[in-house]
Design a protein around this motif. Structure first.
Motif, PDB file in Angstrom:
ATOM      1  N   LEU A  67       5.632  20.780  15.681  1.00 59.55           N
ATOM      2  CA  LEU A  67       7.061  20.566  15.916  1.00 59.55           C
ATOM      3  C   LEU A  67       7.450  21.012  17.328  1.00 59.55           C
ATOM      4  CD1 LEU A  67       8.519  21.724  12.460  1.00 59.55           C
ATOM      5  CD2 LEU A  67       8.458  19.386  13.368  1.00 59.55           C
ATOM      6  N   CYS A  68       6.855  22.149  17.764  1.00 54.65           N
ATOM      7  CA  CYS A  68       7.133  22.636  19.124  1.00 54.65           C
ATOM      8  C   CYS A  68       6.684  21.622  20.154  1.00 54.65           C
ATOM      9  CB  CYS A  68       6.432  23.966  19.375  1.00 54.65           C
ATOM     10  SG  CYS A  68       7.237  25.354  18.547  1.00 54.65           S
TER      11      CYS A  68
ATOM     12  N   ARG B 158       7.845  17.454  24.153  1.00 57.23           N
ATOM     13  CA  ARG B 158       7.680  16.071  24.624  1.00 57.23           C
ATOM     14  C   ARG B 158       9.025  15.349  24.662  1.00 57.23           C
ATOM     15  NH1 ARG B 158       2.879  12.733  23.450  1.00 57.23           N
ATOM     16  NH2 ARG B 158       1.022  14.027  23.313  1.00 57.23           N
ATOM     17  N   LYS B 159       9.763  15.501  23.545  1.00 54.80           N
ATOM     18  CA  LYS B 159      11.019  14.759  23.417  1.00 54.80           C
ATOM     19  C   LYS B 159      12.024  15.209  24.467  1.00 54.80           C
ATOM     20  CE  LYS B 159      14.202  13.138  19.851  1.00 54.80           C
ATOM     21  NZ  LYS B 159      14.542  13.206  18.424  1.00 54.80           N
TER      22      LYS B 159
ATOM     23  N   TYR C  95      13.194  13.094  31.844  1.00 48.61           N
ATOM     24  CA  TYR C  95      12.513  12.107  32.688  1.00 48.61           C
ATOM     25  C   TYR C  95      13.340  10.831  32.776  1.00 48.61           C
ATOM     26  CZ  TYR C  95       8.726   9.206  34.573  1.00 48.61           C
ATOM     27  OH  TYR C  95       7.969   8.372  35.366  1.00 48.61           O
ATOM     28  N   LYS C  96      13.863  10.400  31.649  1.00 49.69           N
ATOM     29  CA  LYS C  96      14.646   9.169  31.599  1.00 49.69           C
ATOM     30  C   LYS C  96      15.916   9.295  32.437  1.00 49.69           C
ATOM     31  CE  LYS C  96      16.188   5.843  28.118  1.00 49.69           C
ATOM     32  NZ  LYS C  96      16.362   5.613  26.661  1.00 49.69           N
ATOM     33  N   GLU C  97      16.417  10.527  32.573  1.00 49.33           N
ATOM     34  CA  GLU C  97      17.621  10.772  33.351  1.00 49.33           C
ATOM     35  C   GLU C  97      17.289  11.162  34.793  1.00 49.33           C
ATOM     36  OE1 GLU C  97      19.662  13.756  31.139  1.00 49.33           O
ATOM     37  OE2 GLU C  97      20.336  12.369  29.572  1.00 49.33           O
ATOM     38  N   TYR C  98      16.031  10.999  35.195  1.00 53.99           N
ATOM     39  CA  TYR C  98      15.562  11.285  36.554  1.00 53.99           C
ATOM     40  C   TYR C  98      15.618  12.770  36.907  1.00 53.99           C
ATOM     41  CZ  TYR C  98      16.689   6.314  36.670  1.00 53.99           C
ATOM     42  OH  TYR C  98      16.785   4.992  36.369  1.00 53.99           O
TER      43      TYR C  98
ATOM     44  N   TYR D  65       7.042  19.022  30.199  1.00 50.54           N
ATOM     45  CA  TYR D  65       5.733  18.375  30.067  1.00 50.54           C
ATOM     46  C   TYR D  65       4.617  19.408  30.181  1.00 50.54           C
ATOM     47  CZ  TYR D  65       7.559  13.586  30.279  1.00 50.54           C
ATOM     48  OH  TYR D  65       8.196  12.412  29.992  1.00 50.54           O
ATOM     49  N   ARG D  66       4.759  20.353  31.083  1.00 56.02           N
ATOM     50  CA  ARG D  66       3.730  21.395  31.228  1.00 56.02           C
ATOM     51  C   ARG D  66       3.659  22.251  29.964  1.00 56.02           C
ATOM     52  NH1 ARG D  66       2.428  22.526  37.226  1.00 56.02           N
ATOM     53  NH2 ARG D  66       1.177  24.202  36.335  1.00 56.02           N
TER      54      ARG D  66
END
Length: 629
Positions: A15-16, A21-22, A28-31, A40-41
C-alpha cells in the motif's frame, strides 16, 4: 500468527508503494518534477529492482529539470533492466550524455534508435565547442538572480525580461521557484560598456499576475507588445483542462500614456493546446510562435500567422520540416536581416536545447545551422536576441556556471586577431634599426599592410585568425632589404615573431655589395652583376651629393699586364652601367682597374691558394670620395 503478521507487513508495504507511485504520478502529471522525483525515489527504495518501471520516470523528472547527471544515472539503471528504455528515453539519455560531455556514449545510444536522423547524430562536437571561440565574448548580466531570469528583449533603449525574482509570489511546483513576471530596465551606455539599471516590473497594472508571464515581442512603433501567459479564468485563477494541464496563451497589450493596457487574448489560442513564445517579422506583418497543436511534427513546433491590416490574424501555418523536428522547437526570434533564430533539441547539438539559425525566410533551400559555442553548451540555451547590426545581443542559459536556474548572458562580436611582431636590426652591428619600413605581403604577393618602426625598432601587424602564410620585407635607405616569413594560426591573440636584419650598404667610406662576376675574359655586365650594381645605384640616388670612384681588382692568376687591362675594362663597364641608370657622369670621379696590384691576402704569384682565397682578391670597390651629407 507469524504468517499473519508477515502478510500484514507485506500488505502495508504494498500500500505504501502504491501510495508513493500514485502521489508521484500526480505530481509528475502537474509538472511538479522536484516533488515527483522525491516520491518516485521513495517508491524505488521500497520496491528495489521490482520498481524498474519507475527508473525512467524518475530520470524524466531530472531530465525535465535539466539535471543531466542524475538523468544519466537513472536512465542508465533503467537500461540495464529487462524492461529497458523506449526510443524516447534513449534519445533523452543521449541528450543528457551530450550535456555532461560524454559524446561517444551519446552517439552509441543514438545509433540504437530505429529511425536515426542525420539531423541529430554524427555530430562534430569539437567544431561546435570552438565555433565562435575567437570571435564572441559573453558575459553573465549583473541583473541575474538565484532564480530564473531569461527571455531578453530590447526596444528603444529599454531592456525587457522575465524573472522569478518575486519572493512574495506563489511557488511553481515544477522547480520550486516563484512564478515568472515581466520586468523592464534602462540600458545605460558608457563608451563601449553597457549596463542595465533601474529594474521595475513592466509598467502595467494588468500584465503580471500570480502565475507565469514571459517571452515578449514589441512592434517597431513600440505601441503593441505580445507576451505569453498561463491560461487564466476571469478570476485570474489557473484554468485546467480535463487532464489537469494549464495551457499557455499569447496576449497583446497596447501602450497608452506610458502604460501597457487593453489586454487582448489572440484568436489563435486554444483551450486544447499551448501557444507561446511570440516573435515578430521585421515589418510586423507576421507573428511567429510555438505550439504543441496536434498537426505538428514533434513535441512543440514553430508556426506563423499573418497579422492583417484590420488587426485580425490569418490561419496559423506550420513552418514545416525545414525547421521543425520530432523534438522541441522553441523561442523563435527574427533578426532585422530576416534570419530566423530558435532553440531545439531535435538537431545536432551539444546537449539539451541549442540555439540554431536559418535563412529560410529569405531562401527556401536554406539549411538549419547550429550557431555553436559559446552560445551553446551542454545545457539549455535559448531565447536568443540580436541587435540591429548583428554585433551584440543576449541569450539565456541554465549552464552551471551561472548565478541561478536560468541566467541572461550578453554577447558581443570580437574579431579574432593575432599579431605578427618583430624588430629590425642592422645585420652588421646587430643594433636596433629604427625608421625601417616593414611590409606585410600575402601569399599572392600583394602588400596588405605597412609599418614604419620607431625608436625601439619594433613593428606589429594585426591579422585575422586564420592559417595563412605571409612574407615580411624590411626596407631602409642605404640598406639591403631583408625578407622574413610568418605563418599565422587560428588562435586569438597569438604572437608570431619574426625579426628582420638589414645589411648596410655604406660601411665607413665605401659602398659595399656582394662580388660582381664576369664571364671568362669578358667585361660585359651579366644580369647577376646588374642586380648587385642596383644597390650602388640606390645609394647614389638616395644621396644626390655623393661622389664615388670605382676600383676593379683581380686575383694573381694570369699575367700582370693582362689582369690590369681586363680589370680596367671591367671597371669602366661597371661605371657605364651605373651611369646608364640616369646618374650624371660627375657622380663617378674615376673607374680604374688595378689588376693584381692590391691583393688582400697571401695569394701572390706561385703561392698555392684555395678558390675561396682567390675570390677574396677578385672584387670591385665603390669608394666614397667626398662629404656627401
Amino acid at each position: 500468527m507469524k504468517t499473519k503478521i508477515t502478510f500484514l507487513l507485506l500488505l502495508f508495504l504494498s500500500l505504501c508503494t502504491f501510495s508513493q507511485r500514485k502521489i508521484a504520478d500526480k505530481f509528475y502529471k502537474e509538472y511538479a518534477y522536484i516533488k515527483a522525483a522525491e516520491f518516485y525515489r521513495n517508491a524505488i527504495k521500497i520496491e528495489g529492482d521490482n520498481g524498474v518501471d519507475l527508473f525512467a520516470k524518475l530520470a524524466d523528472c531530472y531530465y525535465n529539470n535539466s539535471n543531466s547527471k542524475q538523468a544519466v544515472y537513472w536512465y542508465t539503471l533503467a537500461s540495464h533492466r529487462k524492461v529497458g528504455l523506449d526510443n524516447e528515453s534513449i534519445y533523452k539519455l543521449a541528450q543528457s550524455l551530450r550535456s555532461i560531455g560524454e559524446y561517444e556514449k551519446a552517439e552509441k545510444w543514438l545509433k540504437k534508435l530505429p529511425e536515426i536522423s542525420l539531423k541529430t547524430a554524427n555530430v562534430d562536437y569539437d567544431k561546435l565547442r570552438v565555433l565562435n571561440r575567437d570571435s564572441i565574448r559573453i558575459a553573465n548580466l549583473d541583473i541575474n538572480t538565484k532564480n530564473s531570469d531569461f527571455g531578453p528583449y530590447v526596444h528603444d533603449g529599454k531592456f525587457f525580461f522575465a524573472s522569478a525574482k518575486n519572493k512574495n509570489g506563489e511557488v511553481y511546483e515544477w522547480n520550486h521557484e516563484p512564478y515568472l513576471d515581466l520586468y523592464q530596465a534602462k540600458i545605460k551606455e558608457e563608451g563601449s560598456e553597457k549596463t542595465i539599471e533601474d529594474i521595475i516590473p513592466v509598467i502595467s497594472t494588468k500584465i503580471n499576475t500570480g502565475f507565469h508571464e514571459s517571452s515578449i515581442a514589441i512592434t517597431k512603433d513600440g505601441k503593441t507588445m505580445y507576451f505569453t501567459r498561463n491560461n487564466l479564468n476571469e478570476k485570474n485563477e489557473l484554468e485546467h483542462n480535463k487532464e489537469g494541464t494549464s495551457h499557455l496563451k499569447i496576449f497583446k497589450v497596447t501602450l497608452i500614456n506610458g502604460e501597457w493596457t487593453n489586454i487582448e487574448e489572440l484568436p489563435i489560442n486554444s483551450e486544447l493546446h499551448s501557444n507561446g513564445h511570440p516573435a515578430l517579422s521585421p515589418d510586423d506583418k507576421t507573428l511567429y510562435f510555438v505550439s504543441d497543436r496536434p498537426d505538428g511534427f514533434g513535441q512543440t513546433d514553430i508556426y506563423k500567422a499573418a497579422i492583417l491590416e484590420d488587426g485580425s490574424y490569418g490561419e496559423p501555418e506550420n513552418l514545416g520540416p525545414k525547421i521543425n523536428t520530432k523534438g522541441k522547437e522553441m523561442f523563435p526570434f527574427v533578426a532585422k536581416d530576416h534570419t530566423l533564430y530558435f532553440s531545439s533539441d531535435g538537431y545536432k547539438n551539444l546537449g539539451l536545447l541549442d540555439i540554431y539559425k536559418s535563412d529560410l525566410l529569405n531562401n527556401s533551400l536554406s539549411e538549419v545551422k547550429n550557431i555553436g559555442a559559446p552560445f551553446n553548451s551542454g545545457y539549455d540555451d535559448f531565447a536568443f536576441f540580436i541587435n540591429e547590426g548583428n554585433k551584440t545581443g543576449y541569450f539565456s542559459s541554465n549552464r552551471p556556471e551561472g548565478k541561478g536556474r536560468d541566467d541572461i548572458y550578453s554577447f558581443s562580436t570580437h574579431e579574432c586577431l593575432q599579431f605578427i611582431t618583430g624588430k629590425t636590426f642592422d645585420k652588421r652591428t646587430k643594433e636596433p634599426l629604427p625608421n625601417t619600413l616593414v611590409e606585410l605581403i600575402d601569399a599572392k604577393g600583394k602588400v596588405v599592410k605597412r609599418f614604419v618602426t620607431q625608436e625601439d625598432a619594433t613593428y606589429t601587424f594585426e591579422v585575422k585568425c586564420k592559417k595563412r602564410k605571409f612574407t615580411l620585407r624590411g626596407t631602409k635607405l642605404d640598406y639591403k632589404d631583408d625578407l622574413g616569413s610568418a605563418e599565422t594560426k587560428e588562435e586569438r591573440d597569438a604572437k608570431i615573431k619574426q625579426d628582420l636584419y638589414l645589411t648596410p650598404l655604406i660601411i665607413g667610406k665605401e659602398i659595399v655589395i656582394n662580388p660582381i662576376f664576369f664571364d671568362f675574359n669578358k667585361s660585359n655586365i651579366r644580369p647577376d652583376a646588374a642586380y648587385e650594381l642596383e644597390f650602388v645605384v640606390k645609394v647614389l640616388k638616395n644621396n644626390p651629393k655623393m661622389i664615388i670612384k670605382i676600383e676593379a681588382h683581380t686575383d694573381s692568376r694570369g699575367g700582370d699586364a693582362y689582369n690590369r687591362k681586363l680589370s680596367d675594362r671591367r671597371a669602366k663597364s661597371t661605371r657605364d652601367y651605373i651611369l646608364s641608370r640616369g646618374l650624371d657622369r660627375s657622380r663617378i670621379q674615376s673607374a680604374i682597374g688595378y689588376g693584381e696590384k692590391h691583393l688582400v691576402n697571401k695569394c701572390k704569384n706561385r703561392v698555392k691558394c684555395t678558390e675561396e682565397e682567390h675570390q677574396e682578391n677578385r672584387r670591385s670597390k665603390f669608394i666614397i670620395v667626398n662629404d656627401y651629407k
